[in-house]
Design a protein around this motif. Structure first.
Motif, PDB file in Angstrom:
ATOM      1  N   ASN A 189     -10.670  13.040 -16.757  1.00 56.51           N
ATOM      2  CA  ASN A 189     -11.214  11.759 -17.209  1.00 56.51           C
ATOM      3  C   ASN A 189     -11.362  10.837 -16.004  1.00 56.51           C
ATOM      4  OD1 ASN A 189     -11.236   8.936 -18.166  1.00 56.51           O
ATOM      5  ND2 ASN A 189     -10.958   9.840 -20.185  1.00 56.51           N
ATOM      6  N   GLY A 190     -12.609  10.471 -15.675  1.00 56.55           N
ATOM      7  CA  GLY A 190     -12.862   9.665 -14.478  1.00 56.55           C
ATOM      8  C   GLY A 190     -12.172   8.322 -14.485  1.00 56.55           C
ATOM      9  N   ASP A 191     -12.047   7.699 -15.655  1.00 52.07           N
ATOM     10  CA  ASP A 191     -11.392   6.386 -15.733  1.00 52.07           C
ATOM     11  C   ASP A 191      -9.920   6.487 -15.343  1.00 52.07           C
ATOM     12  OD1 ASP A 191     -13.795   5.409 -16.609  1.00 52.07           O
ATOM     13  OD2 ASP A 191     -13.245   5.427 -18.734  1.00 52.07           O
ATOM     14  N   TYR A 192      -9.241   7.517 -15.850  1.00 51.10           N
ATOM     15  CA  TYR A 192      -7.833   7.702 -15.500  1.00 51.10           C
ATOM     16  C   TYR A 192      -7.679   8.009 -14.011  1.00 51.10           C
ATOM     17  CZ  TYR A 192      -6.984   8.130 -20.552  1.00 51.10           C
ATOM     18  OH  TYR A 192      -6.906   7.909 -21.902  1.00 51.10           O
ATOM     19  N   ILE A 193      -8.603   8.810 -13.487  1.00 52.10           N
ATOM     20  CA  ILE A 193      -8.518   9.196 -12.077  1.00 52.10           C
ATOM     21  C   ILE A 193      -8.679   7.980 -11.164  1.00 52.10           C
ATOM     22  CG2 ILE A 193      -9.746  10.448 -10.253  1.00 52.10           C
ATOM     23  CD1 ILE A 193      -7.964  12.216 -11.890  1.00 52.10           C
ATOM     24  N   VAL A 194      -9.625   7.102 -11.489  1.00 49.68           N
ATOM     25  CA  VAL A 194      -9.833   5.901 -10.676  1.00 49.68           C
ATOM     26  C   VAL A 194      -8.569   5.041 -10.654  1.00 49.68           C
ATOM     27  CG1 VAL A 194     -11.031   3.681 -10.649  1.00 49.68           C
ATOM     28  CG2 VAL A 194     -12.339   5.780 -10.858  1.00 49.68           C
ATOM     29  N   ILE A 195      -7.965   4.850 -11.807  1.00 52.73           N
ATOM     30  CA  ILE A 195      -6.747   4.038 -11.879  1.00 52.73           C
ATOM     31  C   ILE A 195      -5.624   4.694 -11.086  1.00 52.73           C
ATOM     32  CG2 ILE A 195      -4.974   3.145 -13.432  1.00 52.73           C
ATOM     33  CD1 ILE A 195      -7.174   2.898 -15.578  1.00 52.73           C
ATOM     34  N   LEU A 196      -5.488   6.027 -11.211  1.00 55.02           N
ATOM     35  CA  LEU A 196      -4.426   6.737 -10.500  1.00 55.02           C
ATOM     36  C   LEU A 196      -4.614   6.666  -8.989  1.00 55.02           C
ATOM     37  CD1 LEU A 196      -1.926   8.555 -10.780  1.00 55.02           C
ATOM     38  CD2 LEU A 196      -3.472  10.529 -10.782  1.00 55.02           C
ATOM     39  N   VAL A 197      -5.838   6.892  -8.509  1.00 57.03           N
ATOM     40  CA  VAL A 197      -6.107   6.820  -7.072  1.00 57.03           C
ATOM     41  C   VAL A 197      -5.847   5.404  -6.549  1.00 57.03           C
ATOM     42  CG1 VAL A 197      -7.953   6.893  -5.354  1.00 57.03           C
ATOM     43  CG2 VAL A 197      -7.735   8.739  -7.019  1.00 57.03           C
ATOM     44  N   THR A 198      -6.218   4.401  -7.331  1.00 60.22           N
ATOM     45  CA  THR A 198      -5.974   3.011  -6.923  1.00 60.22           C
ATOM     46  C   THR A 198      -4.484   2.741  -6.775  1.00 60.22           C
ATOM     47  OG1 THR A 198      -7.992   2.273  -8.045  1.00 60.22           O
ATOM     48  CG2 THR A 198      -6.341   0.602  -7.538  1.00 60.22           C
ATOM     49  N   LEU A 199      -3.688   3.200  -7.742  1.00 61.19           N
ATOM     50  CA  LEU A 199      -2.247   2.935  -7.722  1.00 61.19           C
ATOM     51  C   LEU A 199      -1.528   3.719  -6.635  1.00 61.19           C
ATOM     52  CD1 LEU A 199      -1.475   2.928 -11.570  1.00 61.19           C
ATOM     53  CD2 LEU A 199      -1.505   0.948 -10.035  1.00 61.19           C
ATOM     54  N   VAL A 200      -1.909   4.975  -6.432  1.00 64.51           N
ATOM     55  CA  VAL A 200      -1.149   5.865  -5.556  1.00 64.51           C
ATOM     56  C   VAL A 200      -1.573   5.760  -4.087  1.00 64.51           C
ATOM     57  CG1 VAL A 200      -0.603   8.289  -5.076  1.00 64.51           C
ATOM     58  CG2 VAL A 200      -0.684   7.471  -7.429  1.00 64.51           C
ATOM     59  N   ILE A 201      -2.871   5.534  -3.834  1.00 63.28           N
ATOM     60  CA  ILE A 201      -3.364   5.559  -2.454  1.00 63.28           C
ATOM     61  C   ILE A 201      -3.862   4.193  -1.996  1.00 63.28           C
ATOM     62  CG2 ILE A 201      -4.999   6.624  -0.847  1.00 63.28           C
ATOM     63  CD1 ILE A 201      -5.069   9.059  -2.649  1.00 63.28           C
ATOM     64  N   ILE A 202      -4.781   3.602  -2.755  1.00 62.09           N
ATOM     65  CA  ILE A 202      -5.462   2.396  -2.285  1.00 62.09           C
ATOM     66  C   ILE A 202      -4.535   1.193  -2.218  1.00 62.09           C
ATOM     67  CG2 ILE A 202      -7.327   0.771  -2.778  1.00 62.09           C
ATOM     68  CD1 ILE A 202      -8.888   3.122  -3.962  1.00 62.09           C
ATOM     69  N   MET A 203      -3.719   0.977  -3.265  1.00 60.01           N
ATOM     70  CA  MET A 203      -2.828  -0.184  -3.253  1.00 60.01           C
ATOM     71  C   MET A 203      -1.800  -0.146  -2.128  1.00 60.01           C
ATOM     72  SD  MET A 203      -2.024  -1.577  -7.068  1.00 60.01           S
ATOM     73  CE  MET A 203      -3.279  -2.527  -7.968  1.00 60.01           C
ATOM     74  N   PRO A 204      -1.122   0.985  -1.881  1.00 57.56           N
ATOM     75  CA  PRO A 204      -0.180   1.008  -0.747  1.00 57.56           C
ATOM     76  C   PRO A 204      -0.854   0.710   0.591  1.00 57.56           C
ATOM     77  CG  PRO A 204       0.260   2.842  -2.218  1.00 57.56           C
ATOM     78  CD  PRO A 204      -1.017   2.216  -2.694  1.00 57.56           C
ATOM     79  N   LEU A 205      -2.059   1.238   0.811  1.00 55.16           N
ATOM     80  CA  LEU A 205      -2.761   0.956   2.066  1.00 55.16           C
ATOM     81  C   LEU A 205      -3.233  -0.487   2.141  1.00 55.16           C
ATOM     82  CD1 LEU A 205      -4.910   4.214   2.461  1.00 55.16           C
ATOM     83  CD2 LEU A 205      -2.837   3.587   3.716  1.00 55.16           C
ATOM     84  N   SER A 206      -3.562  -1.075   1.001  1.00 55.37           N
ATOM     85  CA  SER A 206      -4.061  -2.449   0.968  1.00 55.37           C
ATOM     86  C   SER A 206      -2.947  -3.476   1.037  1.00 55.37           C
ATOM     87  CB  SER A 206      -4.879  -2.690  -0.313  1.00 55.37           C
ATOM     88  OG  SER A 206      -5.964  -1.806  -0.404  1.00 55.37           O
TER      89      SER A 206
END
Length: 503
Positions: free
Chosen positions: A160-177
């Motif tokens: 499910n693309g919606d779940y994947i976007v949220i997961l990638v944001t939480l696990v990768i993008i937010m820590p880097l940001s």
């Protein structure tokens, strides 16, 4: 701070700073700034990553809509415009001692200039982050499906693309940001650039493997019966594109788009294609065109401007450059833009020479249509995903900084505020990606508005207002011409795009 120091540091909006103020601010900035942690190579990687992203996937379509000669000329001009705008920003930074795009806007035109600059930066960065996460939403589930061997109709959560976007944001993008400074992202940016070089090499190689035409009435593979099969809705929404798969009644080989299986009766919907896409796929032409002018050309130049837009990230990168001088940062810009130009041009040219008139608005999916199980293409898809994921934090930094400069410029740094703005911006980005159906309009609309403002109009206006040259000097006259061109370009592009929507 004594009275004299207070007078020296206070710049009145809408007025040129005095020479004494400029010298004082330069010394004060050099003595107080503590974040110069990124050496030359890291700054080059960061700026390249800030430029490079989803734009590389749309430029082959721009070449299709312009022709290879006109595209090349315009791409060179846009690259020169992008560098010229960076040079003007660095001139303003050196002249005023100000190290923020928004603050330069305030210095030039008061609070109104600051607000316009902030809105332009927010619009562009949000649009660019959305375009990156659109790719994650629609590509990563298909990559996972291929890697896991899941069925087309599988309802697993990781497909499910919606779940994947949220997961990638939480696990990768937010820590880097979440980091305070942008310099350390140079390491992830360097890895992302290596990924995009691999992707470009794959495009070059596949040009000599993929036949033209691929399928359809003009294909060298003849079939006794043809059926029109529409790509599943989640892919159709991604690119506004549908593909035709041929179903043979004999033993001739057939080619099917990614994710489409004839044995599935639940996930594949047969329907008539739109006239435009039917002509593009059934009447694919395999000869390069030097010049093409059509209504679709209205999207081409804004897509180029969007692809070279990095100006909101330039000053934050400049601030963290070791020994931050204007000359060194200009060299960083030259190296970065030159490398990105070469990647853009090679990927666009060989992508165009592979699919010609059938190039869709998103190049990567074209290869997925042809051979979704090819391991090299699968690796190329993963490389693009890595690049766009690592590019998102770089665009988040200037968007967060613009909000801080607009509402909290007089406050000391606060981790609570820093992280709170991050959560709001990334949440808004995810919401837009989940609910906005297509990516195509993002390139055209953002490129014609905010990217045009940041690349062409605002830097020229700032120099006209603050530059010490006389009004009749060549530099200021060229800036005036660029402002007029930018305004006309924006009006014309928006008019053509809106007219296209109404058709």
């Amino acid at each position: 701070m004594d009275k004299k120091s207070s007078e020296m540091v206070e710049l009145k909006p809408g007025r040129r700073p005095t020479l004494e103020q400029v010298q004082y601010l330069k010394v004060r900035r050099a003595s107080q700034y503590e974040g110069k942690t990124a050496h030359f190579a890291l700054c080059v990687f960061n700026l390249m990553n800030a430029i490079l992203g989803s734009g590389i996937l749309g430029l082959a379509n721009a070449m299709t809509n312009l022709g290879y000669i006109l595209f090349t000329v315009l791409l060179v001009l846009v690259a020169l415009l992008a560098f010229n705008s960076i040079r003007l920003l660095l001139d303003m930074c050196d002249l005023t001692g100000i190290t923020s795009y928004e603050a330069i806007g305030r210095q030039a035109f008061g609070e109104g200039g600051k607000i316009v600059t902030v809105l332009s930066i927010l619009t562009h960065t949000l649009g660019a982050m959305c375009s990156f996460l659109f790719i994650v939403k629609y590509e990563l589930p298909e990559v996972l499906r291929t890697l896991t061997g899941a069925e087309e109709c599988s309802s697993a959560w990781y497909l499910n693309g919606d779940y994947i976007v949220i997961l990638v944001t939480l696990v990768i993008i937010m820590p880097l940001s979440a980091a305070k400074n942008i310099g350390f992202l140079g390491y992830t940016s360097g890895f992302a650039m290596a990924c995009m070089i691999f992707f470009t090499v794959v495009i070059v190689i596949e040009k000599f493997i993929i036949p033209c035409p691929i399928y359809g009435m003009n294909s060298t593979v003849h079939h006794e019966e043809y059926h029109l099969i529409q790509i599943p809705e989640h892919i159709d929404n991604y690119t506004n594109t549908v593909a035709m798969a041929t179903v043979s009644t004999n033993n001739n080989p057939t080619i099917e788009p990614a994710g489409v299986h004839n044995e599935s009766t639940e996930c594949v919907h047969k329907s008539a294609l739109t006239q435009e896409l039917e002509e593009a796929l059934e009447q694919q032409q395999c000869e390069p065109e030097p010049f093409v002018i059509s209504l679709k050309s209205a999207y081409a130049v804004p897509t180029m401007v969007f692809a070279f837009q990095c100006h909101a990230s330039v000053l934050p990168i400049y601030l963290e450059l070791t020994n931050p001088t204007k000359t060194r940062m200009q060299l960083v810009s030259i190296v970065s833009i030159t490398n990105i130009f070469l990647l853009y041009f090679i990927a666009s040219l060989f992508g165009y020479l592979t699919f010609f008139t059938a190039v869709g608005p998103e190049l990567l999916l074209m290869y997925s249509y042809y051979d979704p199980d090819n391991i090299v293409i699968l690796l190329a898809r993963i490389m693009v995903l890595i690049c766009v994921i690592f590019s998102t934090p770089l665009l988040h930094f200037p968007s967060r900084r613009s909000i801080e400069n607009l509402f909290f410029s007089k406050y000391e740094f606060s981790w609570i505020r820093h992280l709170g703005i991050m959560v709001v911006l990334l949440s808004l980005t995810d919401i837009l990606v989940i609910y906005v159906p297509t990516i195509r309009e993002v390139f055209g609309f953002i490129g014609a508005t905010s990217a045009s403002m940041l690349v062409i109009i605002l830097p020229s206006l700032f120099y006209i207002k603050l530059g010490l040259d006389p009004t009749c000097s060549f530099k200021k006259i060229s800036c005036i011409c660029l402002v007029v061109f930018g305004i006309l370009f924006t009006i014309m592009s928006l008019t053509l795009i809106i007219f296209g929507w109404l058709q």
